[in-house]
Design an enzyme around this catalytic site. Structure first.
Site: not given
Ligand SMILES: Cc1ncc(C[n+]2csc(CCOP(=O)(O)OP(=O)(O)O)c2C)c(N)n1
Ligand SMILES: [Mg+2]
Lengths: 326, 332
Positions: A63, A132
């Site tokens: 972000e 959230h």
């Molecule tokens: C600062 C922020 N940006 C966006 C999100 C939305 N979001 C939730 S989980 C996620 C991606 C998670 O991917 P990863 O870190 O690979 O974890 P996984 O879900 O694959 O275990 C995003 C972009 C968030 N929670 N926080």
């Protein structure tokens, strides 16, 4: 074409983006989830297919950098819309938004404008809890150099998005997932809703209710119930929360003598406090009763649905407040 | 490195505990599917099925005094660190007896009594908190190690790099555990980064880093032990990239299969990873090495199933938070 064509709130935003991107090649959209319906609902539908990956850019989870890039592109002559699928994720982006974009024009003596739209979506409820669920418009409105708009209707959503994109300096555009399904007639052509102009969405003489975004809809609900009891409230939809349409608010309070301010944000130092301060400074003589604020409590959003139900304010709270001052 | 590919000299009870812990996570996760579909569980649940070996292997290398922070997908981290299953299930049902008293839900699991200092869904948000816990350990010289669990998606956030630099600079006892499951929500990793070898990102900061098979609990445990040893002896930090895969989609029971409305992952890819199921692989290992009999494994499964059922019963019996207490834990 028919002026009665109906559009949902989310598709009204979508249409604004389509039309502005088609009209102006310097407009582009960047942010998380612009190619996925999970994140931004149908607000971005069809954009990627139509304008391609150069101008519709889904991003890694970054972000701060993406928002800074949006600001930099604007400084370099583009008109950027950077979307944050939840306002909660914008905290990482506060630095480019506030330190850089909001200050840039002023601290450089007006040399370079920053035509960027910071689009943040309020996405709350559903037991998503404190990180959230937030509504941060009050924080943005606190910052000199940012205009902040919060449409409550499909018509305004389209018109304010267009106006925001056309503004030469930063605008924070905040919408609310709870409004996305709301439908009404929306003109097909490009039009603007002037930034800084509120709207009396329901006229009345007894109490002024000032609201914005989703809380306008709750205020209208309250008005419909109250009118059956012979109470006529005037609902003022701010549409823009910075700069406030001061004259509209003051004129309404001059007429009714009573004010309830409804805000979907927190209480302390919030939008409702600002509106009531304005009225006590400039229309004190007209007031027949103390101003009432309806806001979120100064409390993080809880997960539990039962707690959420008492956390978020509704038409019932507005009705109670109105009855308490007449 | 020890792995499923060879014989290890661990005592039977340790190996059995790996098995049970992985089963506890898997069966507990899958038991949420029904209540989610029935609308009994509302909060967003990011299920950990398929990734169990990472949490179990790493946490087995820690003591109760060591610290762990999680992210949005932390049911497994919490259970592996020793958090109460009843407390977790009740939290996911948003009940007063939940570990966060129903205020946090699935994404806010905490068990300070066993060193689980919390989980939170802002991507990369808890990495710097873990850095701070490691800093506390060095200031107090108490030998504690702090582990931060995050996904491949978190490598997009700048704060990770700031933390790696400071951790290396101060030789902090922190283990960066990146669970690389190849997706961040709807984005496959190739759309997020050019360099796919995530473990490489730590080296320029002077951090020892390795990539391991995150579906091999023995490999994870071994890497975890070595990382902990380094950290405790003042030679931290360590970065571990654990290659793994979530069986379910990003959130809830949906599998995010291509062609469905959440059109993301190829069916063949999911099937391939199901073959590499960390629990199945370990069962096979336990059998071949004659460590557990089929009967013993069945018994373990039954016992864990009972524990999960009990936890759900506990959650359902637990009252919801009281409306009058909405603002109870607000500090200001
Ligand atoms: C600062 C922020 N940006 C966006 C999100 C939305 N979001 C939730 S989980 C996620 C991606 C998670 O991917 P990863 O870190 O690979 O974890 P996984 O879900 O694959 O275990 C995003 C972009 C968030 N929670 N926080
Ligand atoms: Mg991932």
């Amino acid at each position: 074409m028919s002026s009665h064509r109906k559009l949902s709130y989310s598709l009204a935003i979508n249409e604004a983006l389509h039309q502005m991107m088609a009209a102006d090649p310097s407009v582009f959209l960047i942010g998380q989830g612009v190619k996925s319906p999970w994140y931004v609902g149908d607000t971005a539908q069809g954009l990627l297919e139509r304008f391609g990956t150069d101008r519709v850019i889904d991003t890694p989870v970054s972000e701060n950098a993406m928002t800074g890039a949006a600001v930099g592109a604007a400084l370099a002559g583009m008109r950027t819309v950077v979307v944050h699928p939840r306002v909660d994720f914008m905290f990482y982006a506060f630095d480019p938004i506030i330190n850089e974009a909001a200050n840039w024009h002023y601290m450089n003596g007006g040399k370079l404008p920053v035509p960027v739209v910071f689009w943040g979506i309020i996405n709350r409820g559903g037991e998503q809890a404190a990180q959230h669920s937030q509504s941060l418009h009050g924080m943005f409105a606190h910052v000199p150099g940012l205009k902040v708009v919060m449409p409550a209707t499909p018509y305004d959503a389209k018109g304010l998005m267009i106006a925001a994109i056309r503004e030469p300096n930063p605008v924070v555009f905040i919408d609310d997932r709870w409004l996305y399904k709301l439908e009404e007639p929306v003109p097909e052509e490009i039009y603007e809703v002037e930034i800084g102009r509120g709207n009396v969405v329901r006229a009345g003489n007894d109490v002024t209710v000032v609201a914005s975004s989703f809380m306008v809809q709750e205020s209208i609900k309250a008005a419909e119930i109250l009118v059956k009891e012979g109470i006529n409230i005037e609902v003022v939809d701010l549409r823009t929360i910075k700069p406030l349409d001061e004259n509209l608010i003051l004129a309404s309070v001059q007429k009714t003598g009573r004010l309830v301010v409804v805000d979907g944000g927190w209480r302390t130092c919030g939008l409702a406090a600002e509106v009531s301060a304005l009225v006590s400074e400039r229309a004190f003589g007209a007031l027949k009763a103390p101003v009432v604020r309806i806001t979120l409590p100064d409390c993080p959003a809880p997960a539990s649905a039962i707690l959420e139900k008492s956390y978020y304010r509704t038409s019932a709270d507005i009705i109670r407040a109105v009855k308490g001052i007449i | 490195m020890r792995s499923l590919g060879g014989n290890v000299d661990y005592p039977k009870n340790l190996l059995v505990s790996f098995y049970r812990q992985m089963l506890r996570i898997r069966l507990c996760e899958e038991a949420f599917v029904e209540p989610i579909l029935a609308g009994e569980v509302h909060c967003p649940c990011h299920l950990y099925s398929g990734e169990e070996a990472v949490a179990v292997g790493v946490c087995a290398a820690l003591t109760e005094e060591d610290y762990v922070f999680g992210n949005h997908r932390s049911h497994g981290h919490y259970l592996a660190k020793g958090g109460s299953m009843q407390g977790m299930v009740a939290e996911i049902f948003c009940r007063e007896m939940g570990c966060s008293r129903g205020r946090g839900g699935s994404m806010h699991l905490i068990a300070p009594e066993v060193g689980m200092l919390g989980a939170a869904p802002i991507v990369a948000g808890t990495i710097s908190l873990t850095l701070g816990a490691a800093l506390a350990s060095t200031i107090r010289k108490d030998g504690r190690v702090a582990v931060t669990f995050f996904g491949d998606g978190a490598t997009g956030e700048g704060v990770l790099y700031e933390c790696m630099n400071f951790a290396a600079l101060k030789k902090l006892p922190i283990i960066f555990v990146c669970e690389n499951n190849y997706y961040a929500t709807h984005m496959p990793i190739r759309e997020c980064r050019v360099e796919r070898e995530i473990h490489e990102i730590a080296r320029p900061f002077g951090i020892e880093s390795r990539q391991i098979d995150g579906n091999d609990v023995l490999q994870v445990y071994d890497a975890g032990l070595q990382a902990v040893e380094k950290c405790r002896s003042g030679n931290g930090p360590v970065f571990l990239e654990c290659l793994t895969y979530r069986f379910r989609g990003h959130v809830g029971p949906d599998d995010n299969v291509q062609g469905s409305h959440t059109d993301i992952r190829p069916r063949e890819e999911i099937d391939l990873w199901r073959e590499k199921d960390p629990i199945k692989q370990f069962e096979n290992y336990l059998t071949v090495q004659r460590i557990m009999t089929q009967e013993e494994m069945n018994t373990a499964r039954e016992e864990v199933t009972r524990e999960v059922t009990d936890a759900h019963g506990f959650a359902r019996r637990s009252p919801s938070p009281r409306v009058e207490e909405l603002e109870r834990y607000v500090f200001a």
